[in-house]
Write a protein that holds these residues in place. Structure first.
Motif, mmCIF file in Angstrom:
data_model
loop_
_atom_site.group_PDB
_atom_site.id
_atom_site.type_symbol
_atom_site.label_atom_id
_atom_site.label_comp_id
_atom_site.label_asym_id
_atom_site.label_seq_id
_atom_site.Cartn_x
_atom_site.Cartn_y
_atom_site.Cartn_z
ATOM 1 N N LEU A 33 -64.496 -60.287 -44.940
ATOM 2 C CA LEU A 33 -63.598 -61.441 -44.893
ATOM 3 C C LEU A 33 -63.850 -62.294 -46.129
ATOM 4 O O LEU A 33 -64.934 -62.876 -46.279
ATOM 5 C CB LEU A 33 -63.851 -62.245 -43.619
ATOM 6 N N LEU A 34 -62.878 -62.320 -47.029
ATOM 7 C CA LEU A 34 -63.064 -62.969 -48.328
ATOM 8 C C LEU A 34 -62.383 -64.329 -48.369
ATOM 9 O O LEU A 34 -61.346 -64.547 -47.731
ATOM 10 C CB LEU A 34 -62.502 -62.084 -49.442
ATOM 11 N N ASP A 35 -63.001 -65.242 -49.161
ATOM 12 C CA ASP A 35 -62.322 -66.495 -49.468
ATOM 13 C C ASP A 35 -61.072 -66.198 -50.275
ATOM 14 O O ASP A 35 -60.865 -65.081 -50.744
ATOM 15 C CB ASP A 35 -63.243 -67.432 -50.255
ATOM 16 N N GLY A 36 -60.238 -67.269 -50.451
ATOM 17 C CA GLY A 36 -59.007 -67.066 -51.205
ATOM 18 C C GLY A 36 -59.275 -66.526 -52.591
ATOM 19 O O GLY A 36 -60.115 -67.048 -53.316
ATOM 20 N N ASP A 37 -58.568 -65.499 -52.971
ATOM 21 C CA ASP A 37 -58.739 -64.897 -54.284
ATOM 22 C C ASP A 37 -57.496 -65.039 -55.139
ATOM 23 O O ASP A 37 -57.354 -64.385 -56.153
ATOM 24 C CB ASP A 37 -59.095 -63.412 -54.147
ATOM 25 N N GLY A 38 -56.566 -65.908 -54.699
ATOM 26 C CA GLY A 38 -55.354 -66.131 -55.468
ATOM 27 C C GLY A 38 -55.448 -67.382 -56.321
ATOM 28 O O GLY A 38 -56.343 -68.216 -56.154
ATOM 29 N N ALA A 39 -54.531 -67.511 -57.265
ATOM 30 C CA ALA A 39 -54.511 -68.681 -58.150
ATOM 31 C C ALA A 39 -53.080 -68.981 -58.563
ATOM 32 O O ALA A 39 -52.243 -68.081 -58.646
ATOM 33 C CB ALA A 39 -55.386 -68.445 -59.384
ATOM 34 N N ILE A 40 -52.816 -70.263 -58.799
ATOM 35 C CA ILE A 40 -51.510 -70.718 -59.308
ATOM 36 C C ILE A 40 -51.789 -71.598 -60.516
ATOM 37 O O ILE A 40 -52.576 -72.545 -60.434
ATOM 38 C CB ILE A 40 -50.731 -71.513 -58.249
ATOM 39 N N SER A 55 -67.819 -58.504 -42.273
ATOM 40 C CA SER A 55 -68.841 -59.332 -42.899
ATOM 41 C C SER A 55 -68.186 -60.489 -43.643
ATOM 42 O O SER A 55 -67.045 -60.385 -44.086
ATOM 43 C CB SER A 55 -69.690 -58.500 -43.858
ATOM 44 N N GLY A 56 -68.911 -61.588 -43.779
ATOM 45 C CA GLY A 56 -68.400 -62.753 -44.469
ATOM 46 C C GLY A 56 -69.206 -63.980 -44.099
ATOM 47 O O GLY A 56 -70.104 -63.933 -43.243
ATOM 48 N N ASP A 57 -68.849 -65.130 -44.781
ATOM 49 C CA ASP A 57 -69.594 -66.365 -44.529
ATOM 50 C C ASP A 57 -69.370 -66.900 -43.123
ATOM 51 O O ASP A 57 -70.288 -67.433 -42.489
ATOM 52 C CB ASP A 57 -69.198 -67.432 -45.555
ATOM 53 N N ASP A 58 -68.163 -66.803 -42.612
ATOM 54 C CA ASP A 58 -67.842 -67.366 -41.297
ATOM 55 C C ASP A 58 -66.776 -66.492 -40.662
ATOM 56 O O ASP A 58 -65.579 -66.693 -40.845
ATOM 57 C CB ASP A 58 -67.344 -68.802 -41.442
ATOM 58 N N GLY A 81 -69.537 -60.367 -36.068
ATOM 59 C CA GLY A 81 -68.656 -59.571 -36.904
ATOM 60 C C GLY A 81 -68.195 -58.274 -36.283
ATOM 61 O O GLY A 81 -67.385 -57.560 -36.877
ATOM 62 N N ALA A 82 -68.647 -57.943 -35.071
ATOM 63 C CA ALA A 82 -68.282 -56.667 -34.453
ATOM 64 C C ALA A 82 -66.919 -56.774 -33.769
ATOM 65 O O ALA A 82 -66.546 -57.822 -33.245
ATOM 66 C CB ALA A 82 -69.348 -56.258 -33.451
ATOM 67 N N PHE A 83 -66.185 -55.627 -33.785
ATOM 68 C CA PHE A 83 -64.921 -55.538 -33.074
ATOM 69 C C PHE A 83 -64.716 -54.093 -32.626
ATOM 70 O O PHE A 83 -65.289 -53.159 -33.197
ATOM 71 C CB PHE A 83 -63.755 -55.985 -33.955
ATOM 72 N N GLU A 84 -63.914 -53.891 -31.576
ATOM 73 C CA GLU A 84 -63.631 -52.543 -31.070
ATOM 74 C C GLU A 84 -62.225 -52.511 -30.495
ATOM 75 O O GLU A 84 -61.834 -53.392 -29.714
ATOM 76 C CB GLU A 84 -64.632 -52.139 -30.005
ATOM 77 N N LEU A 85 -61.457 -51.501 -30.899
ATOM 78 C CA LEU A 85 -60.098 -51.277 -30.411
ATOM 79 C C LEU A 85 -60.132 -49.958 -29.657
ATOM 80 O O LEU A 85 -60.191 -48.876 -30.264
ATOM 81 C CB LEU A 85 -59.104 -51.220 -31.567
ATOM 82 N N ALA A 86 -60.141 -50.028 -28.314
ATOM 83 C CA ALA A 86 -60.310 -48.838 -27.488
ATOM 84 C C ALA A 86 -58.985 -48.383 -26.909
ATOM 85 O O ALA A 86 -57.991 -49.121 -26.877
ATOM 86 C CB ALA A 86 -61.313 -49.128 -26.377
ATOM 87 N N ASP A 87 -59.022 -47.115 -26.422
ATOM 88 C CA ASP A 87 -57.883 -46.507 -25.721
ATOM 89 C C ASP A 87 -56.611 -46.569 -26.555
ATOM 90 O O ASP A 87 -55.552 -47.007 -26.096
ATOM 91 C CB ASP A 87 -57.649 -47.203 -24.372
ATOM 92 N N ILE A 88 -56.685 -46.121 -27.808
ATOM 93 C CA ILE A 88 -55.499 -46.103 -28.667
ATOM 94 C C ILE A 88 -54.964 -44.678 -28.741
ATOM 95 O O ILE A 88 -55.733 -43.708 -28.674
ATOM 96 C CB ILE A 88 -55.824 -46.634 -30.077
#
Length: 855
Positions: free
Chosen positions: A489-496, A396-399, A445-452
């Motif tokens: 999926l998050l926007d940047g959460d860091g800071a300087i 999930s997320g904005d884009d 937003g869907a994904f699938e990793l098969a045959d692992i």
């Protein structure tokens, strides 16, 4: 009167040869003189004199051995000194002779690598610090060679031009073809400074290794610096190991996929197998003294597997087991009381593929294990893999379009721990695992990793450029269908955050830009409150950011910062130096410091200006200088001796050596020429009575091809006889004073730079003609006497002088000579000549007598 003369042999010498200079001192006066010998323009510690204070009788000479021991590092070139001999008694006369010392150039370069060892792939970069520790300008190239001729070298800048004491940092790129497989190789190389060499040419793609290195002839001198390039192969052992592991995982997954079609059919068999396992726990061989034992482990994680059936078959008959057991909670199993012989082992368990020891799919490919009577074969381990599993979920997320989901096998899992060596750090405190599979995230937003492979523990990593990387660890059971994962999926959460400072303190209004890939964030440092502070927010983490700080009038600063997941990095300090430096000061000179040319150079760039001739006289300034650097400031004017100052400026525009401050690079200049002045007098008559100032005397100073001439003043009355010879080039002169009718007089003097000498000579009396005058044997009174040039007598030319006899005598004083004259006697100016003299030959300053008598 005391006087002194000085002679040097030789007048020019080369520094460092040990050759002494013989100083000959002569007392040309008429009294005993004591003298002090010293060298002007040299530190007294450099000078050794055999007799620094000689004493001489009149007319006596002595020699003084002068040894110069110039210190190392003295700038190369011509150095002009002066040997001064000063009388310490009597009238304290001074004589000066110039001595020229040639200081030979001693070029020396100090080279060091920072760092000395670099690990890389095809190429590596080094910092090369080059310093001119010699005494002359060095124009050289740094040449790199390696004994294997496998490396190319490229230096930027390719050629170095350094003034004495100057240093700079260049970038050296070392490159070479690397091996495909194997361990890293340490390739040693050498750097040499070659004043004649051109930069090593770049090797052509079709040229064999080492051609570029051989382009420059290697000198036999020791290397200036040595370095090591630790070159990694294209595929390291760790990569090969990981590739092998992934290949095994892939093969295993293909095998499992093939087996998926039989899962339903095997369910009943699994139930039967479970019953067989239960029965196997109770079945024990009852004959024999040999035994077999080992472990059952998971292929994906290396963890023990319990409840796996272990069957032992005689190698001659694999249709029915001779003994059966099952693995325990620790994965251990054991079969005892076996007869001596050769056996094959089969491992089966619910949810796992059948495996024959050690890793075969059929009994035909299985290895046999042989035991003798009473022997035990232990440590028989086998890896079992479960049926393929599926992992999936929603992001999930904005884009979320363009995001990817990656399944990684953690390197800290039991299956990989300690097997792959050093691993890649993402810069966020997380170590990347072995990538098993990567799939794109759909627009929904869907994904699938098969045959692992399963069972196993995995990291599911969701990433997109410009966003924070999200990681979720999952424990997948054998054949599990895990499709309920939820990731955001998050926007940047860091800071300087931090502060910008300049040379004078906190700096407001500076632009701070942080860049990581396609992500760019900007802000401006505060101008009020906490001046200079800044904060950049919304930075995607983890990531590595290049932070560039710029401000008008300052040099930019660049920082490289790593942000961990969600890290708020504070306390970052960015210090900006000046964008350019400036130098200035004041020049003073005997007649004012205006119009002096000032040249400022650091070897690569040159700036020029002229000192002011108006208030403030002598001031100068040059701005826009590259810093940090060391500058040579040269002051020149035709009539002044040149001055040279070396000034070092740091990155903030402050002077670190050579001057008190950037605006106080001052110079005190002296005249480059000397002045000769005085008053010429002359005795009135041959009796050398009183002397009076003499006008119209020609004064000539000669030194080699240089000649200076002036005439003494004849007006006004208080300046009669004075003269001034200006702009005399330093040296030894013969000064001659000459006047018509007077014998010339000469004197030898030594004129130094900025020296003002005074000579007041007294000329002997001029030439004259006199005599007695009688008429008919009696002293003539009032008779007229004419003086003619002998060559003009009898022509219409008038007499050169006329006088009247008094007391029977006449006299012509101050007569031009040398010349030939005739004296004529008349009763009146217009009367007829009564008598003439024979021709009178008159020399300079000669007193001639010509008597005139009538019958």
């Amino acid at each position: 009167m005391a006087d002194v003369r000085v002679e040097l042999e030789p007048r020019r010498l080369t520094a460092g040869t040990g050759e002494p200079v013989i100083v000959t001192v002569t007392n040309t006066g008429d009294v005993i003189g004591g003298y002090a010998v010293r060298v002007l323009g040299a530190d007294p510690a450099w000078v050794r004199l055999s007799d620094p204070e000689p004493r001489l009788f009149p007319g006596e000479s002595t020699t003084v051995a002068l040894e110069l021991r110039l210190p190392p590092g003295l700038p190369a070139g011509e150095r002009r000194l002066a040997v001064q001999v000063r009388e310490v008694t009597g009238e304290q006369a001074i004589a000066i002779e110039e001595l020229v010392v040639d200081v030979a150039g001693a070029p020396r370069l100090g080279v060091r690598l920072e760092p000395g060892t670099v690990t890389g792939g095809r190429r590596a970069a080094y910092g090369v610090v080059v310093e001119n520790t010699g005494n002359t300008l060095v124009d050289a190239a740094i040449v790199g060679t390696d004994p294997e001729h496998r490396l190319d070298f490229h230096l930027e800048p390719s050629r170095l031009r350094l003034a004495p004491g100057e240093h700079l940092t260049a970038t050296l790129t070392v490159s070479g073809k690397r091996r495909l497989l194997g361990s890293p190789v340490a390739r040693a190389f050498e750097l040499r400074a070659d004043e004649r060499a051109q930069p090593a040419p770049r090797r052509r793609r079709d040229a064999p290794p080492g051609d570029a290195a051989r382009a420059v002839t290697q000198p036999d001198t020791p290397p200036a610096a040595m370095g090591v390039f630790v070159q990694r192969p294209v595929l390291s052992r760790a990569s090969v190991s990981l590739a092998g592991l992934l290949l095994a995982v892939t093969v295993f997954a293909l095998v499992i996929v093939t087996a998926l079609n039989t899962v339903a059919a095997r369910s009943a068999a699994d139930r039967d197998l479970a019953l067989q396992v239960s029965q196997a726990r109770e079945q024990v061989a009852t004959t024999g003294t040999s035994s077999l034992s080992g472990l059952a482990l998971l292929l994906s994680s290396g963890e023990p597997v319990a409840g796996v059936s272990v069957e032992a078959f005689d190698v001659t008959d694999t249709s029915a087991p001779v003994a059966t057991t099952a693995s325990g909670e620790t994965g251990a199993w054991a079969v005892s009381s076996l007869p001596a012989g050769s056996y094959k082992l089969r491992f089966r368990g619910a949810g796992f593929d059948e495996v024959w020891y050690p890793a075969a799919a059929t009994n035909a490919e299985a290895a046999s294990v042989e035991v003798g009577p009473g022997e035990s074969a232990a440590g028989l381990a086998v890896l079992l893999g479960g049926v393929p599993a599926t992992v999936g979920g929603t992001v999930s997320g904005d884009d979320v379009a363009g995001a990817t989901a990656t399944l990684e096998l953690p390197l800290d899992s039991p299956a990989l721990l300690g097997q792959l060596g050093a691993s890649e750090d993402t810069g966020a405190g997380r170590v990347r695992g072995a990538v098993v599979r990567t799939v794109p995230v759909g627009s929904d937003g869907a994904f699938e990793l098969a045959d692992i492979p399963s069972p196993a523990v995995y990291d599911v990593v969701v990433a997109k450029p410009g966003y924070s990387e999200q990681v979720q660890r999952v424990d997948v059971a054998a054949g599990e269908d895990r499709t309920d994962l939820q990731l955001q999926l998050l926007d940047g959460d860091g800071a300087i955050s931090g502060r910008v400072t300049g040379a004078t303190g906190p700096l407001g209004g500076a632009t701070v830009t942080a860049t990581s890939g396609e992500v760019t964030a900007r802000t401006v440092s505060l101008t009020e409150g906490e001046v200079g502070s800044f904060t950049l927010r919304g930075l995607p983490t983890p990531g590595t950011f290049t932070v560039i700080v710029t401000a008008e009038g300052h040099a930019p600063a660049t920082l490289s910062l790593n942000l961990g997941a969600g890290q708020q990095l504070d306390g970052v300090a960015a210090t900006l130096g000046a964008a350019a430096g400036s130098l200035g000061g004041t020049v003073t000179a005997p007649d004012g410091g205006g119009g002096v040319n000032v040249t400022v150079t650091d070897g690569s760039s040159t700036r020029q200006t002229v000192t002011q001739s108006t208030d403030p006289v002598g001031s100068w300034s040059v701005a826009g200088l590259r810093i940090p650097s060391t500058y040579t400031v040269t002051f020149t004017r035709a009539d002044l001796a040149s001055q040279v100052v070396s000034v070092s400026i740091d990155g903030f525009g402050n002077v670190t050596a050579g001057a008190p401050a950037p605006d106080r690079v001052d110079a005190v200049m002296r005249s480059a020429t000397g002045v000769l002045t005085g008053t010429v007098s002359q005795y009135r008559d041959a009796a050398a009575g009183s002397a009076a100032p003499a006008g119209n005397v020609r004064v000539t100073a000669t030194s080699g091809t240089n000649e200076y001439t002036v005439t003494t003043a004849s007006t006004p009355a208080d300046a009669v006889g004075t003269y001034v010879l200006e702009d005399l080039v330093p040296g030894t002169y013969t000064v001659t004073f000459s006047r018509r009718g007077t014998a010339p007089t000469s004197q030898i003097v030594t004129v130094g730079a900025s020296q003002r000498l005074r000579i007041d000579p007294v000329l002997v009396a001029p030439a004259s003609i006199s005599g007695r005058v009688s008429l008919a044997g009696e002293a003539a009174e009032g008779a007229v006497v004419h003086l003619y040039l002998a060559s003009q007598y009898g022509t219409a030319a008038p007499p050169v002088a006329t006088t009247t006899a008094r007391g029977g005598r006449y006299a012509f004083a101050d007569v031009d000579a040398p010349a030939h004259y005739i004296v004529e006697l008349r009763r009146s100016p217009t009367g007829a000549p009564l008598v003439t003299s024979a021709p009178v030959t008159l020399g300079a300053s000669e007193a001639a007598t010509a008597d005139l008598t009538t019958p």
